[in-house]
Design a protein around this motif. Sequence first.
Motif, PDB file in Angstrom:
ATOM      1  N   MET A   1       0.856  -1.203   0.000  1.00 25.79           N
ATOM      2  CA  MET A   1       0.000   0.000   0.000  1.00 25.79           C
ATOM      3  C   MET A   1       0.880   1.236   0.000  1.00 25.79           C
ATOM      4  SD  MET A   1      -2.755   1.212   2.878  1.00 25.79           S
ATOM      5  CE  MET A   1      -1.486   1.805   3.999  1.00 25.79           C
ATOM      6  N   PHE A   2       0.540   2.207  -0.802  1.00 29.25           N
ATOM      7  CA  PHE A   2       1.292   3.457  -0.782  1.00 29.25           C
ATOM      8  C   PHE A   2       0.369   4.571  -0.319  1.00 29.25           C
ATOM      9  CE2 PHE A   2      -0.467   5.775  -4.332  1.00 29.25           C
ATOM     10  CZ  PHE A   2      -1.025   4.779  -5.100  1.00 29.25           C
ATOM     11  N   ALA A   3       0.954   5.653   0.141  1.00 30.65           N
ATOM     12  CA  ALA A   3       0.158   6.785   0.630  1.00 30.65           C
ATOM     13  C   ALA A   3       0.568   8.047  -0.096  1.00 30.65           C
ATOM     14  CB  ALA A   3       0.359   6.964   2.142  1.00 30.65           C
ATOM     15  N   VAL A   4      -0.377   8.709  -0.696  1.00 27.56           N
ATOM     16  CA  VAL A   4      -0.135  10.003  -1.338  1.00 27.56           C
ATOM     17  C   VAL A   4      -1.105  10.989  -0.712  1.00 27.56           C
ATOM     18  CG1 VAL A   4      -0.071  11.278  -3.492  1.00 27.56           C
ATOM     19  CG2 VAL A   4       0.515   8.849  -3.485  1.00 27.56           C
ATOM     20  N   PHE A   5      -0.607  11.862   0.144  1.00 23.82           N
ATOM     21  CA  PHE A   5      -1.500  12.789   0.847  1.00 23.82           C
ATOM     22  C   PHE A   5      -0.759  14.076   1.091  1.00 23.82           C
ATOM     23  CE2 PHE A   5      -4.225  14.424   4.183  1.00 23.82           C
ATOM     24  CZ  PHE A   5      -5.464  13.976   3.778  1.00 23.82           C
ATOM     25  N   VAL A 175     -19.074  11.324   0.365  1.00 21.14           N
ATOM     26  CA  VAL A 175     -17.899  11.164   1.232  1.00 21.14           C
ATOM     27  C   VAL A 175     -17.127  12.485   1.222  1.00 21.14           C
ATOM     28  CG1 VAL A 175     -15.744   9.912   1.582  1.00 21.14           C
ATOM     29  CG2 VAL A 175     -17.769   8.694   0.764  1.00 21.14           C
ATOM     30  N   HIS A 176     -16.962  13.083   2.390  1.00 24.58           N
ATOM     31  CA  HIS A 176     -16.319  14.400   2.452  1.00 24.58           C
ATOM     32  C   HIS A 176     -15.323  14.479   3.592  1.00 24.58           C
ATOM     33  CE1 HIS A 176     -18.288  16.236   6.059  1.00 24.58           C
ATOM     34  NE2 HIS A 176     -19.225  15.341   5.797  1.00 24.58           N
ATOM     35  N   ASP A 177     -14.353  15.382   3.438  1.00 21.19           N
ATOM     36  CA  ASP A 177     -13.405  15.637   4.513  1.00 21.19           C
ATOM     37  C   ASP A 177     -13.963  16.714   5.433  1.00 21.19           C
ATOM     38  OD1 ASP A 177     -12.160  18.282   3.183  1.00 21.19           O
ATOM     39  OD2 ASP A 177     -12.171  16.688   1.686  1.00 21.19           O
ATOM     40  N   ASN A 178     -13.546  16.667   6.683  1.00 21.82           N
ATOM     41  CA  ASN A 178     -14.032  17.628   7.677  1.00 21.82           C
ATOM     42  C   ASN A 178     -13.234  18.923   7.609  1.00 21.82           C
ATOM     43  OD1 ASN A 178     -16.251  16.366   8.917  1.00 21.82           O
ATOM     44  ND2 ASN A 178     -14.885  15.021  10.074  1.00 21.82           N
ATOM     45  N   TYR A 206     -14.400  12.123   7.111  1.00 23.44           N
ATOM     46  CA  TYR A 206     -13.123  11.697   7.662  1.00 23.44           C
ATOM     47  C   TYR A 206     -12.338  12.939   8.049  1.00 23.44           C
ATOM     48  CZ  TYR A 206     -11.915  12.797   2.841  1.00 23.44           C
ATOM     49  OH  TYR A 206     -11.800  13.437   1.628  1.00 23.44           O
ATOM     50  N   GLU A 207     -11.478  12.785   9.049  1.00 22.66           N
ATOM     51  CA  GLU A 207     -10.600  13.881   9.429  1.00 22.66           C
ATOM     52  C   GLU A 207      -9.556  14.076   8.338  1.00 22.66           C
ATOM     53  OE1 GLU A 207     -11.100  15.942  11.944  1.00 22.66           O
ATOM     54  OE2 GLU A 207     -12.924  14.750  12.262  1.00 22.66           O
ATOM     55  N   PHE A 208      -9.180  15.326   8.109  1.00 16.62           N
ATOM     56  CA  PHE A 208      -8.315  15.659   6.987  1.00 16.62           C
ATOM     57  C   PHE A 208      -6.858  15.360   7.334  1.00 16.62           C
ATOM     58  CE2 PHE A 208      -6.553  19.009   3.966  1.00 16.62           C
ATOM     59  CZ  PHE A 208      -6.770  18.229   2.850  1.00 16.62           C
ATOM     60  N   SER A 209      -6.546  14.066   7.382  1.00 16.93           N
ATOM     61  CA  SER A 209      -5.192  13.596   7.644  1.00 16.93           C
ATOM     62  C   SER A 209      -5.095  12.173   7.102  1.00 16.93           C
ATOM     63  CB  SER A 209      -4.885  13.586   9.151  1.00 16.93           C
ATOM     64  OG  SER A 209      -5.688  12.620   9.802  1.00 16.93           O
ATOM     65  N   GLN A 210      -3.866  11.699   6.989  1.00 11.50           N
ATOM     66  CA  GLN A 210      -3.690  10.340   6.476  1.00 11.50           C
ATOM     67  C   GLN A 210      -4.332   9.331   7.406  1.00 11.50           C
ATOM     68  OE1 GLN A 210      -0.001   9.358   4.463  1.00 11.50           O
ATOM     69  NE2 GLN A 210       0.244   7.562   5.764  1.00 11.50           N
ATOM     70  N   ASN A 211      -4.124   9.472   8.709  1.00  9.44           N
ATOM     71  CA  ASN A 211      -4.739   8.543   9.659  1.00  9.44           C
ATOM     72  C   ASN A 211      -6.259   8.656   9.635  1.00  9.44           C
ATOM     73  OD1 ASN A 211      -2.339   7.435  10.554  1.00  9.44           O
ATOM     74  ND2 ASN A 211      -2.106   8.872  12.258  1.00  9.44           N
ATOM     75  N   GLY A 240      -5.083  16.300  -2.003  1.00  9.36           N
ATOM     76  CA  GLY A 240      -5.422  15.917  -0.646  1.00  9.36           C
ATOM     77  C   GLY A 240      -5.651  14.429  -0.502  1.00  9.36           C
ATOM     78  N   ALA A 241      -6.883  14.063  -0.147  1.00 11.02           N
ATOM     79  CA  ALA A 241      -7.167  12.687   0.243  1.00 11.02           C
ATOM     80  C   ALA A 241      -7.490  11.745  -0.906  1.00 11.02           C
ATOM     81  CB  ALA A 241      -8.335  12.679   1.235  1.00 11.02           C
ATOM     82  N   LEU A 242      -7.793  12.263  -2.088  1.00 10.83           N
ATOM     83  CA  LEU A 242      -8.301  11.406  -3.154  1.00 10.83           C
ATOM     84  C   LEU A 242      -7.412  10.209  -3.484  1.00 10.83           C
ATOM     85  CD1 LEU A 242     -10.473  10.856  -5.316  1.00 10.83           C
ATOM     86  CD2 LEU A 242      -9.101  12.248  -6.877  1.00 10.83           C
TER      87      LEU A 242
END
Length: 388
Positions: A1-5, A175-178, A206-211, A240-242
């Motif tokens: 799994m990779f993370a792009v944020f 689905v939206h970020d806070n 979801y909270e606007f962070s990777q976690n 951002g989160a997309l």
Amino acid sequence: MFAVFRIVRKPLAAIAALVIVAACDGAPLGSSGPMINTRNAVPVALLVPGGSGQPGDDLIAASLENAARLAIADLGDVQIDLRVYNTAASPAQAAAVATEAVRDGAKIILGPVYAQSANAVGKAVAGRGVNVLAFSNNAAIAGGNVFVLGPTFENTANRLVRYAAAQGRNRVLTVHDNTVAGQMGRDAIAQAILAAGSTSTGIASYEFSQNGVIEAVPTIADLVRTTGTDTIFFTADTAGALPLLSQLLVENGIDPAITRFVGLTRWDIPPSTLALPGVQGGWFALPDPALQSQFGSRYQMAYGAAPLPISGLAYDGIAAIGALVKQGKADALTTTALTQGAGFAGVNGVFRLLANGTNERGLAVAEIRNNQVVVIDPAPRSFGGPGF
């Protein structure tokens, strides 16, 4: 799994021909706005964010002015006296230079860019009866003498929800970020679902962070499975989160071929986003690609560089002003004239200004296929009635 944020000179004949206005649509003119003499050059103030000390603002300022001058060159016999003022990206300075511009004779203001500055400008010149065509896309500042030219969440949401419903996809999970933007996007999607007669299967945040994204994905996936959702509408953007959100949902068993991923923002900027596995098959809206390509070529030829995406709004603003002035009426820049129903067209396609200060734009619907953008429903080239 990779993370792009990440938080973060050949005239344009084809475009000029699309500058349209309904000369005889029966709408009475004469609401708020100045009287003008269309036989003379019409003074137009262009407010740009130059002088802020930020290199990015200076680039935006130059690109907006360049695009405005290209539009003026394509107006033919219509004369525009363009006067450029730097706002330094400061609401206080924006209000001051707007007042100066009106004192200098400006009959309409094009710009500024940032919402707070546009709001300050509107208030500063409201008592002088001058309208403002701001480059913002923030519907919260629209109304009175302030119109926003930027693409709004409401317009994009309406286009995509209606298209999805026409394809039999009418059970939508939002689905939206806070964040403020995420919540504004959530509300725009909810209104679009209601207007289209579709069904909301729920709202997940979801909270606007990777976690925050990682923790929310299992709940979102469960909602999709238990509610019969056939469309997930994201407010997330590519910076951002997309990337992470779309990837993790696929890894949690959500098949985009069954449950369509739809985005409120442009998924083709930057182009590297198109290669992400999670967005394959996803839908998003964008301005008419053919018209934007023409504008990009014209701009590149004139200035030796590609235009910034926002610069097309300056062209569109001048196109609308020029189309109205061309009718030869003294009340061409009043609010009633600006909001005539047939609208205008420029490098971003057909658009019209609404009485509430927002806008309606003709957008194309695109799908990401094999890392490429494919238009699956072209942008309309005219308005057939009170709405799409």
